[in-house]
Write a protein that holds these residues in place. Structure first.
Motif, PDB file in Angstrom:
ATOM      1  N   VAL A 101       0.864  -1.177   0.000  1.00  0.00           N
ATOM      2  CA  VAL A 101       0.000   0.000   0.000  1.00  0.00           C
ATOM      3  C   VAL A 101       0.901   1.226   0.000  1.00  0.00           C
ATOM      4  O   VAL A 101       1.708   1.420   0.913  1.00  0.00           O
ATOM      5  CB  VAL A 101      -0.937   0.010   1.222  1.00  0.00           C
ATOM      6  N   LEU A 160      -9.770   1.662   7.172  1.00  0.00           N
ATOM      7  CA  LEU A 160      -8.494   1.010   6.914  1.00  0.00           C
ATOM      8  C   LEU A 160      -8.068   0.017   8.001  1.00  0.00           C
ATOM      9  O   LEU A 160      -7.612  -1.084   7.665  1.00  0.00           O
ATOM     10  CB  LEU A 160      -7.403   2.060   6.695  1.00  0.00           C
ATOM     11  N   PHE A 216      -7.234  -3.746   6.915  1.00  0.00           N
ATOM     12  CA  PHE A 216      -5.905  -4.329   7.094  1.00  0.00           C
ATOM     13  C   PHE A 216      -5.971  -5.591   7.947  1.00  0.00           C
ATOM     14  O   PHE A 216      -5.251  -6.565   7.690  1.00  0.00           O
ATOM     15  CB  PHE A 216      -4.968  -3.313   7.741  1.00  0.00           C
ATOM     16  N   THR A 217      -6.836  -5.602   8.950  1.00  0.00           N
ATOM     17  CA  THR A 217      -7.003  -6.789   9.779  1.00  0.00           C
ATOM     18  C   THR A 217      -7.575  -7.943   8.957  1.00  0.00           C
ATOM     19  O   THR A 217      -7.129  -9.092   9.065  1.00  0.00           O
ATOM     20  CB  THR A 217      -7.932  -6.485  10.967  1.00  0.00           C
ATOM     21  N   LEU A 262      -7.278  -8.363   5.726  1.00  0.00           N
ATOM     22  CA  LEU A 262      -6.245  -8.810   4.793  1.00  0.00           C
ATOM     23  C   LEU A 262      -5.240  -9.723   5.484  1.00  0.00           C
ATOM     24  O   LEU A 262      -4.848 -10.766   4.942  1.00  0.00           O
ATOM     25  CB  LEU A 262      -5.522  -7.598   4.192  1.00  0.00           C
ATOM     26  N   ALA A 263      -4.822  -9.347   6.680  1.00  0.00           N
ATOM     27  CA  ALA A 263      -3.871 -10.181   7.417  1.00  0.00           C
ATOM     28  C   ALA A 263      -4.476 -11.541   7.735  1.00  0.00           C
ATOM     29  O   ALA A 263      -3.814 -12.581   7.617  1.00  0.00           O
ATOM     30  CB  ALA A 263      -3.444  -9.468   8.694  1.00  0.00           C
ATOM     31  N   PRO A 301      -1.006  -9.892   4.572  1.00  0.00           N
ATOM     32  CA  PRO A 301      -0.741  -8.698   5.372  1.00  0.00           C
ATOM     33  C   PRO A 301      -0.132  -7.603   4.512  1.00  0.00           C
ATOM     34  O   PRO A 301       0.859  -7.841   3.801  1.00  0.00           O
ATOM     35  CB  PRO A 301       0.254  -9.191   6.429  1.00  0.00           C
ATOM     36  N   PRO A 302      -0.702  -6.400   4.495  1.00  0.00           N
ATOM     37  CA  PRO A 302      -0.173  -5.352   3.617  1.00  0.00           C
ATOM     38  C   PRO A 302       1.134  -4.774   4.135  1.00  0.00           C
ATOM     39  O   PRO A 302       1.359  -4.678   5.344  1.00  0.00           O
ATOM     40  CB  PRO A 302      -1.282  -4.293   3.650  1.00  0.00           C
ATOM     41  N   LEU A 323       3.176  -1.335   4.155  1.00  0.00           N
ATOM     42  CA  LEU A 323       2.778   0.060   4.009  1.00  0.00           C
ATOM     43  C   LEU A 323       3.996   0.928   3.735  1.00  0.00           C
ATOM     44  O   LEU A 323       4.896   1.050   4.568  1.00  0.00           O
ATOM     45  CB  LEU A 323       2.055   0.527   5.271  1.00  0.00           C
TER      46      LEU A 323
END
Length: 297
Positions: free
Chosen positions: A21, A83, A87-88, A90-91, A96-97, A99
């Motif tokens: 990201v 966000l 993000f949680t 995605l993880a 996990p992003p 950044l």
């Protein structure tokens, strides 16, 4: 597809997805960073609403895309509060992003925005600086949680591109380092993880035959390493960085910048930084070297 459905589908296929990201201040280099990743073969999406991140990763995995970069900025400000939840998710889905936050000082952003004659996205009818300050406040949480912050106040677009390419051009399995030489008279790099001062060494600037040369040239390099303490300094910093890098790897920190400073960034720091980077690479730590102030009057 709903976000919940995307999360349920992602674990089976999204483990191989690497998601970066890109965010940060307007005028600090988001677009340049995105273009570098695109040139490296990443699938890049600009200004995606945060609510679509999970679905995007699931779709990319289904299509066999394994590297995705998304530019998020204040143009999608109405969804910024989503966000942390995204993000949680995605993880939890195995993606996990990472950044990347690009930053610059307010006066630098004012100068850049004025030169391109484009309004700031948060400026409205007020002065440019008000929009910059509002954006900085909105992004403070993202900056604090960023995996990598690159301050471009005193760097060129080319130097930013070199850093981004080094960090994201390889795999994500190892800590990647950047050794940066700089001159204290031009300011300490704000994005450095470690800063070392080599002004304890005699300055080649005061040797007439060395003054016009740089630390990349043999006469200056030989002079610097002939001084008492130079060799020992590099050995000790190499050992320290190696030890810290192992700890970073355990803690999941993938990038670090080591800044080596002298007065002007032309002689001592340049020679020391180049030697340190060579030794770290030889030790198996992927390391780029950047001379921030070389060529600056």
């Amino acid at each position: 597809m709903t976000e919940a459905a995307a999360v349920q589908q992602a674990p089976a296929s999204a483990e191989a997805i690497r998601l970066v990201v890109i965010t940060g201040m307007s005028g600090a280099g988001r677009r340049t960073s995105a273009h570098v990743l695109e040139d490296l073969g990443w699938y890049v999406v600009d200004n995606l609403p945060p609510s679509m991140l999970v679905e995007l990763c699931a779709k990319a995995a289904a299509d066999g895309i394994d590297r995705v970069a998304v530019v998020l900025d204040v143009r999608s400000r109405s969804q910024f509060d989503q966000l942390p939840t995204v993000f949680t998710e995605l993880a939890a889905a195995g993606t996990p992003p990472e950044l990347l936050f690009v930053d610059a000082e307010d006066d630098v952003i004012v100068r850049r925005q004025s030169s391109v004659r484009r309004p700031h996205p948060l400026q409205g009818d007020g002065p440019l600086l008000d929009g910059i300050r509002q954006e900085r406040a909105m992004l403070a949480g993202l900056r604090a949680g960023a995996d990598l912050v690159i301050d471009t106040s005193t760097t060129t677009l080319h130097q930013l591109g070199v850093q981004v390419a080094h960090v994201f051009g390889g795999g994500a399995e190892r800590v990647r380092l950047c050794v940066m030489s700089f001159g204290f008279k031009n300011g300490v790099p704000l994005d450095a993880d470690m800063v070392f001062d080599v002004r304890f060494l005699p300055n080649p600037h005061w040797v007439p035959e060395l003054q016009p040369h740089t630390g990349l040239e043999a006469p200056v390099r030989d002079y610097v390493f002939a001084q008492a303490g130079a060799e020992q300094f590099v050995e000790q910093v190499e050992a320290l960085v190696g030890n810290v890098a192992r700890g970073y790897a355990v803690e999941g920190k993938r990038y670090a910048t080591i800044a080596i400073g002298c007065t002007g960034g032309k002689h001592r720091s340049t020679a020391i930084a180049t030697e340190l980077a060579d030794r770290l690479n030889a030790a198996g730590l992927p390391t780029a070297v950047m001379h921030r102030d070389l060529g600056r009057e």
